[in-house]
Design a protein around this motif. Sequence first.
Motif, PDB file in Angstrom:
ATOM      1  N   TYR A  14      44.518 117.346 -35.177  1.00  0.00           N
ATOM      2  CA  TYR A  14      44.011 117.126 -36.534  1.00  0.00           C
ATOM      3  C   TYR A  14      44.522 115.811 -37.119  1.00  0.00           C
ATOM      4  O   TYR A  14      43.743 115.039 -37.677  1.00  0.00           O
ATOM      5  CB  TYR A  14      44.416 118.299 -37.433  1.00  0.00           C
ATOM      6  CG  TYR A  14      44.138 118.076 -38.889  1.00  0.00           C
ATOM      7  CD1 TYR A  14      42.848 118.125 -39.393  1.00  0.00           C
ATOM      8  CD2 TYR A  14      45.181 117.817 -39.785  1.00  0.00           C
ATOM      9  CE1 TYR A  14      42.584 117.917 -40.742  1.00  0.00           C
ATOM     10  CE2 TYR A  14      44.920 117.613 -41.127  1.00  0.00           C
ATOM     11  CZ  TYR A  14      43.633 117.656 -41.596  1.00  0.00           C
ATOM     12  OH  TYR A  14      43.379 117.451 -42.926  1.00  0.00           O
ATOM     13  N   ILE A  15      45.801 115.557 -36.986  1.00  0.00           N
ATOM     14  CA  ILE A  15      46.380 114.374 -37.633  1.00  0.00           C
ATOM     15  C   ILE A  15      45.804 113.076 -37.068  1.00  0.00           C
ATOM     16  O   ILE A  15      45.645 112.111 -37.816  1.00  0.00           O
ATOM     17  CB  ILE A  15      47.931 114.382 -37.598  1.00  0.00           C
ATOM     18  CG1 ILE A  15      48.509 113.271 -38.481  1.00  0.00           C
ATOM     19  CG2 ILE A  15      48.453 114.281 -36.193  1.00  0.00           C
ATOM     20  CD1 ILE A  15      48.151 113.352 -39.945  1.00  0.00           C
ATOM     21  N   THR A  17      42.871 112.493 -36.419  1.00  0.00           N
ATOM     22  CA  THR A  17      41.561 112.262 -37.032  1.00  0.00           C
ATOM     23  C   THR A  17      41.686 111.842 -38.493  1.00  0.00           C
ATOM     24  O   THR A  17      40.673 111.630 -39.149  1.00  0.00           O
ATOM     25  CB  THR A  17      40.676 113.533 -36.968  1.00  0.00           C
ATOM     26  OG1 THR A  17      41.242 114.541 -37.802  1.00  0.00           O
ATOM     27  CG2 THR A  17      40.532 114.035 -35.547  1.00  0.00           C
ATOM     28  N   ASN A  18      42.909 111.720 -38.972  1.00  0.00           N
ATOM     29  CA  ASN A  18      43.132 111.435 -40.387  1.00  0.00           C
ATOM     30  C   ASN A  18      44.119 110.265 -40.555  1.00  0.00           C
ATOM     31  O   ASN A  18      45.268 110.472 -40.940  1.00  0.00           O
ATOM     32  CB  ASN A  18      43.662 112.705 -41.066  1.00  0.00           C
ATOM     33  CG  ASN A  18      43.519 112.657 -42.556  1.00  0.00           C
ATOM     34  OD1 ASN A  18      43.549 111.585 -43.154  1.00  0.00           O
ATOM     35  ND2 ASN A  18      43.399 113.819 -43.165  1.00  0.00           N
ATOM     36  N   LEU A  21      46.048 109.955 -43.954  1.00  0.00           N
ATOM     37  CA  LEU A  21      47.189 110.854 -44.082  1.00  0.00           C
ATOM     38  C   LEU A  21      48.359 110.363 -43.238  1.00  0.00           C
ATOM     39  O   LEU A  21      49.504 110.397 -43.686  1.00  0.00           O
ATOM     40  CB  LEU A  21      46.808 112.278 -43.675  1.00  0.00           C
ATOM     41  CG  LEU A  21      47.922 113.318 -43.747  1.00  0.00           C
ATOM     42  CD1 LEU A  21      48.490 113.433 -45.161  1.00  0.00           C
ATOM     43  CD2 LEU A  21      47.418 114.670 -43.258  1.00  0.00           C
ATOM     44  N   GLN A  22      48.076 109.861 -42.043  1.00  0.00           N
ATOM     45  CA  GLN A  22      49.139 109.315 -41.192  1.00  0.00           C
ATOM     46  C   GLN A  22      49.908 108.227 -41.923  1.00  0.00           C
ATOM     47  O   GLN A  22      51.136 108.211 -41.919  1.00  0.00           O
ATOM     48  CB  GLN A  22      48.552 108.735 -39.901  1.00  0.00           C
ATOM     49  CG  GLN A  22      48.055 109.750 -38.918  1.00  0.00           C
ATOM     50  CD  GLN A  22      47.450 109.082 -37.698  1.00  0.00           C
ATOM     51  OE1 GLN A  22      47.884 108.024 -37.262  1.00  0.00           O
ATOM     52  NE2 GLN A  22      46.424 109.704 -37.147  1.00  0.00           N
ATOM     53  N   ILE A  37      51.202 117.673 -43.032  1.00  0.00           N
ATOM     54  CA  ILE A  37      50.045 117.851 -42.140  1.00  0.00           C
ATOM     55  C   ILE A  37      49.520 119.269 -42.263  1.00  0.00           C
ATOM     56  O   ILE A  37      48.315 119.491 -42.380  1.00  0.00           O
ATOM     57  CB  ILE A  37      50.420 117.506 -40.685  1.00  0.00           C
ATOM     58  CG1 ILE A  37      50.753 116.006 -40.565  1.00  0.00           C
ATOM     59  CG2 ILE A  37      49.296 117.893 -39.725  1.00  0.00           C
ATOM     60  CD1 ILE A  37      51.454 115.627 -39.271  1.00  0.00           C
ATOM     61  N   ALA A  40      47.725 119.729 -45.591  1.00  0.00           N
ATOM     62  CA  ALA A  40      46.425 119.048 -45.592  1.00  0.00           C
ATOM     63  C   ALA A  40      45.416 119.837 -44.759  1.00  0.00           C
ATOM     64  O   ALA A  40      44.244 119.965 -45.141  1.00  0.00           O
ATOM     65  CB  ALA A  40      46.576 117.630 -45.050  1.00  0.00           C
ATOM     66  N   GLU A  44      41.995 121.479 -46.105  1.00  0.00           N
ATOM     67  CA  GLU A  44      40.684 121.189 -45.523  1.00  0.00           C
ATOM     68  C   GLU A  44      39.942 122.480 -45.186  1.00  0.00           C
ATOM     69  O   GLU A  44      38.747 122.590 -45.441  1.00  0.00           O
ATOM     70  CB  GLU A  44      40.812 120.319 -44.275  1.00  0.00           C
ATOM     71  CG  GLU A  44      39.460 119.952 -43.708  1.00  0.00           C
ATOM     72  CD  GLU A  44      39.485 118.805 -42.736  1.00  0.00           C
ATOM     73  OE1 GLU A  44      38.569 118.752 -41.903  1.00  0.00           O
ATOM     74  OE2 GLU A  44      40.389 117.951 -42.815  1.00  0.00           O
TER      75      GLU A  44
END
Length: 97
Positions: A14-15, A17-18, A21-22, A37, A40, A44
């Motif tokens: 997941y992380i 793809t974001n 957020l990273q 994470i 979030a 979602e």
Amino acid sequence: MNKEEWIEAALPNYIVTNPALQEEISGLSQKDQKDQIRWAFEDEAEALNIETWELALNFSGKPEEEVRALRFAVHKEAAEALDMDWEEYCALNAVEA
């Protein structure tokens, strides 16, 4: 694997793809990053109006047919635990039987 294990396994996928957020959490400790994470991810799932474990299946890397089978099995188990008629459960939970 159980639902919680599915979620934990999905978070690294997941992380990636974001990227926003990273970047946002890059200065935090590892524990705080993991918490952010997870939160979030939960947010979602809520925004998509699905359970967190269902979102986890989307990030599992498993073939779509296997994801569908797992999702179906969990819903079937829930219907049985609730002692609900399967068709009624499907209608109430937007599950395609």
